[in-house]
Design a protein around this motif. Structure first.
Motif, mmCIF file in Angstrom:
data_model
loop_
_atom_site.group_PDB
_atom_site.id
_atom_site.type_symbol
_atom_site.label_atom_id
_atom_site.label_comp_id
_atom_site.label_asym_id
_atom_site.label_seq_id
_atom_site.Cartn_x
_atom_site.Cartn_y
_atom_site.Cartn_z
ATOM 1 N N GLY A 282 0.805 -1.217 0.000
ATOM 2 C CA GLY A 282 0.000 0.000 0.000
ATOM 3 C C GLY A 282 0.834 1.260 0.000
ATOM 4 N N ARG A 283 0.202 2.332 -0.449
ATOM 5 C CA ARG A 283 0.901 3.607 -0.545
ATOM 6 C C ARG A 283 1.264 4.179 0.809
ATOM 7 N N ASP A 284 0.425 3.982 1.817
ATOM 8 C CA ASP A 284 0.688 4.585 3.120
ATOM 9 C C ASP A 284 1.983 4.084 3.745
ATOM 10 N N ALA A 285 2.367 2.851 3.458
ATOM 11 C CA ALA A 285 3.568 2.275 4.064
ATOM 12 C C ALA A 285 4.798 2.433 3.191
ATOM 13 N N ALA A 286 4.628 2.380 1.867
ATOM 14 C CA ALA A 286 5.782 2.312 0.972
ATOM 15 C C ALA A 286 6.032 3.593 0.193
ATOM 16 N N GLU A 287 5.221 4.616 0.372
ATOM 17 C CA GLU A 287 5.430 5.845 -0.394
ATOM 18 C C GLU A 287 6.551 6.661 0.225
ATOM 19 N N VAL A 288 7.632 6.857 -0.526
ATOM 20 C CA VAL A 288 8.740 7.711 -0.109
ATOM 21 C C VAL A 288 8.853 8.848 -1.124
ATOM 22 N N LEU A 289 9.764 9.765 -0.871
ATOM 23 C CA LEU A 289 9.839 10.961 -1.717
ATOM 24 C C LEU A 289 10.187 10.621 -3.161
ATOM 25 N N ASP A 290 11.045 9.624 -3.363
ATOM 26 C CA ASP A 290 11.415 9.278 -4.736
ATOM 27 C C ASP A 290 10.224 8.733 -5.512
ATOM 28 N N THR A 291 9.436 7.853 -4.899
ATOM 29 C CA THR A 291 8.252 7.339 -5.581
ATOM 30 C C THR A 291 7.167 8.413 -5.689
ATOM 31 N N PHE A 292 7.104 9.304 -4.702
ATOM 32 C CA PHE A 292 6.140 10.408 -4.765
ATOM 33 C C PHE A 292 6.405 11.289 -5.969
ATOM 34 N N VAL A 293 7.677 11.629 -6.193
ATOM 35 C CA VAL A 293 8.025 12.457 -7.349
ATOM 36 C C VAL A 293 7.683 11.730 -8.643
ATOM 37 N N TYR A 294 7.903 10.425 -8.678
ATOM 38 C CA TYR A 294 7.598 9.667 -9.888
ATOM 39 C C TYR A 294 6.105 9.690 -10.191
ATOM 40 N N TRP A 295 5.294 9.375 -9.181
ATOM 41 C CA TRP A 295 3.847 9.288 -9.424
ATOM 42 C C TRP A 295 3.236 10.655 -9.702
ATOM 43 N N ARG A 296 3.773 11.713 -9.085
ATOM 44 C CA ARG A 296 3.192 13.036 -9.263
ATOM 45 C C ARG A 296 3.789 13.804 -10.431
ATOM 46 N N THR A 297 4.828 13.244 -11.077
ATOM 47 C CA THR A 297 5.472 13.961 -12.171
ATOM 48 C C THR A 297 5.308 13.237 -13.500
ATOM 49 N N LEU A 298 5.844 12.036 -13.580
ATOM 50 C CA LEU A 298 5.847 11.331 -14.856
ATOM 51 C C LEU A 298 4.457 10.859 -15.270
ATOM 52 N N LEU A 299 3.611 10.521 -14.304
ATOM 53 C CA LEU A 299 2.302 9.983 -14.646
ATOM 54 C C LEU A 299 1.241 11.060 -14.797
ATOM 55 N N THR A 300 1.425 12.189 -14.160
ATOM 56 C CA THR A 300 0.431 13.260 -14.233
ATOM 57 C C THR A 300 0.898 14.439 -15.071
ATOM 58 N N GLY A 301 2.177 14.479 -15.416
ATOM 59 C CA GLY A 301 2.685 15.585 -16.214
ATOM 60 C C GLY A 301 2.930 16.860 -15.442
ATOM 61 N N GLU A 302 2.957 16.802 -14.090
ATOM 62 C CA GLU A 302 3.218 17.991 -13.276
ATOM 63 C C GLU A 302 4.730 18.124 -13.085
ATOM 64 N N TRP A 303 5.392 18.522 -14.141
ATOM 65 C CA TRP A 303 6.843 18.558 -14.130
ATOM 66 C C TRP A 303 7.386 19.583 -13.131
ATOM 67 N N SER A 304 6.809 20.726 -13.077
ATOM 68 C CA SER A 304 7.282 21.771 -12.169
ATOM 69 C C SER A 304 7.086 21.368 -10.713
ATOM 70 N N TYR A 305 5.988 20.681 -10.435
ATOM 71 C CA TYR A 305 5.727 20.243 -9.062
ATOM 72 C C TYR A 305 6.770 19.223 -8.622
ATOM 73 N N GLY A 306 7.082 18.273 -9.501
ATOM 74 C CA GLY A 306 8.106 17.295 -9.166
ATOM 75 C C GLY A 306 9.475 17.915 -9.011
ATOM 76 N N ALA A 307 9.793 18.922 -9.859
ATOM 77 C CA ALA A 307 11.069 19.611 -9.729
ATOM 78 C C ALA A 307 11.160 20.369 -8.409
ATOM 79 N N ALA A 308 10.053 20.964 -7.966
ATOM 80 C CA ALA A 308 10.039 21.665 -6.678
ATOM 81 C C ALA A 308 10.282 20.686 -5.529
ATOM 82 N N ALA A 309 9.656 19.505 -5.594
ATOM 83 C CA ALA A 309 9.866 18.501 -4.548
ATOM 84 C C ALA A 309 11.310 18.023 -4.531
ATOM 85 N N GLY A 310 11.887 17.792 -5.706
ATOM 86 C CA GLY A 310 13.282 17.376 -5.763
ATOM 87 C C GLY A 310 14.233 18.446 -5.270
#
Length: 340
Positions: A282-310
């Motif tokens: 599940g996401r609640d246990a295994a979601e870390v910042l690296d996977t968060f950036v992946y799911w919120r950037t590459l899959l949704t196209g929010e490139w600027s948001y992922g860059a801000a998180a990184g």
């Protein structure tokens, strides 16, 4: 008026054996000539040009793959679209960072990342040190090389293979669960239990990378003067006393250095290991910042948001390194750079 004995002193005449000057003149000339004058840049370049030529490929790779991509962080301040480009994307300032600060999923991923890092600092970081001390105590060289080869090998396995092996051992249909069922006990599935996921990923990390992490500590152990051990043994020090008073102080600078670097990567616990097991626990246990950036950037196209998180992750890591290095200086260690 001083006597002749006071002028010459108890050692006799104070004149220089190389001439007639006094000792004061000798000290003055020695103080000026003992200072090493810096060599001209041309002389140093002529002396070290072979070494500089050998370092050019590594410097080029560092510039191309590390420093040039840093310029892309500008998209964290834009509403970036790859179809428009950086030059034509609208400038939004700190809007992406404000959006990031109020995103609960970002803070959940950050909390999971810090929790896993703290847990592994306690239960993983000391393992390579202990393993290096045990390997160093093996007397026979062939046996030592054989053991080193075994413990080094998992480092070269991919995380796909590591997770598969653990699944075959500790999964619901794994070897351990099947063995328990054959003896009348109820089986268990460690691979899908979110409550023990932090223990699972730490065990996987220990099995994969603990042997590889001993290389630096074995090199530090080899640099310790063996005469210290012989002198301590002659004085009657036991093996544990020698370990405490000779081995650990010899390893302390390396331990502090690696601990500082590990704290600098506190928000970088890895991607592939958690990505492969995210759906199982599940996401609640295994979601870390690296996977968060992946799911919120590459899959949704929010490139600027992922860059801000990184960018936030990198800045926090830099601050942690500076703080840990300052603490190391307070305890008398050099850290990752010398004190001014």
């Amino acid at each position: 008026m001083l006597s002749d004995h006071a002028k010459t002193g108890p050692a006799g005449d104070l004149t220089s054996p190389a001439g007639t000057g006094t000792s004061k003149d000798v000290r003055k000339r020695g103080s000026t000539t003992s200072r090493a004058r810096p060599q001209p840049f041309g002389s140093r370049l002529k002396r070290d040009w072979q070494l500089l030529l050998m370092a050019l490929p590594a410097i080029g790779l560092l510039i191309v793959f590390h420093y040039v991509p840093l310029l892309g962080n500008v998209i964290a301040f834009q509403d970036y679209s790859p179809y428009v480009g950086i030059a034509d994307s609208p400038w939004v300032g700190f809007a992406n960072f404000q959006w990031l600060m109020f995103d609960e999923s970002f803070w959940d991923a950050t909390l999971n990342t810090l929790t896993i890092t703290a847990f592994q600092l306690v239960f993983y970081f000391p393992v390579p040190i202990l393993l290096a001390v045990l390997l160093d105590s093996v007397v026979r060289p062939r046996l030592r090389l054989f053991i080193q080869g075994i413990v080094y090998m998992p480092h070269f396995f991919s995380w796909v293979l590591v997770v598969t092996l653990f699944q075959q051992m500790f999964g619901g249909a794994g070897l351990l669960s099947q063995t328990l069922r054959d003896h009348g006990y109820s089986g268990f599935d460690l691979m899908t239990n979110p409550d023990t996921f932090i223990v699972l990923v730490t065990a996987e990390t220990v099995w994969k990378d603990a042997g590889w992490g001993t290389i630096i500590f074995l090199a530090a152990l080899a640099a310790i003067n063996q005469n210290l051990y012989e002198a301590a043994a002659v004085d009657g020090a036991s093996r544990w006393r020698r370990l405490w008073h000779i081995t650990l102080p010899g390893l302390r600078p390396v331990i502090v250095l690696l601990l500082i670097l590990r704290l600098g990567e506190a928000l970088n616990v890895g991607f592939e290991q958690f990505f492969l097991q995210r759906d199982a626990v599940g996401r609640d246990a295994a979601e870390v910042l690296d996977t968060f950036v992946y799911w919120r950037t590459l899959l949704t196209g929010e490139w600027s948001y992922g860059a801000a998180a990184g960018l936030v992750k990198g800045l926090v890591g830099l601050v942690l390194i500076l703080i840990a290095n300052r603490v190391a200086h307070r305890f008398g260690e050099q850290g990752i750079y010398k004190r001014s």
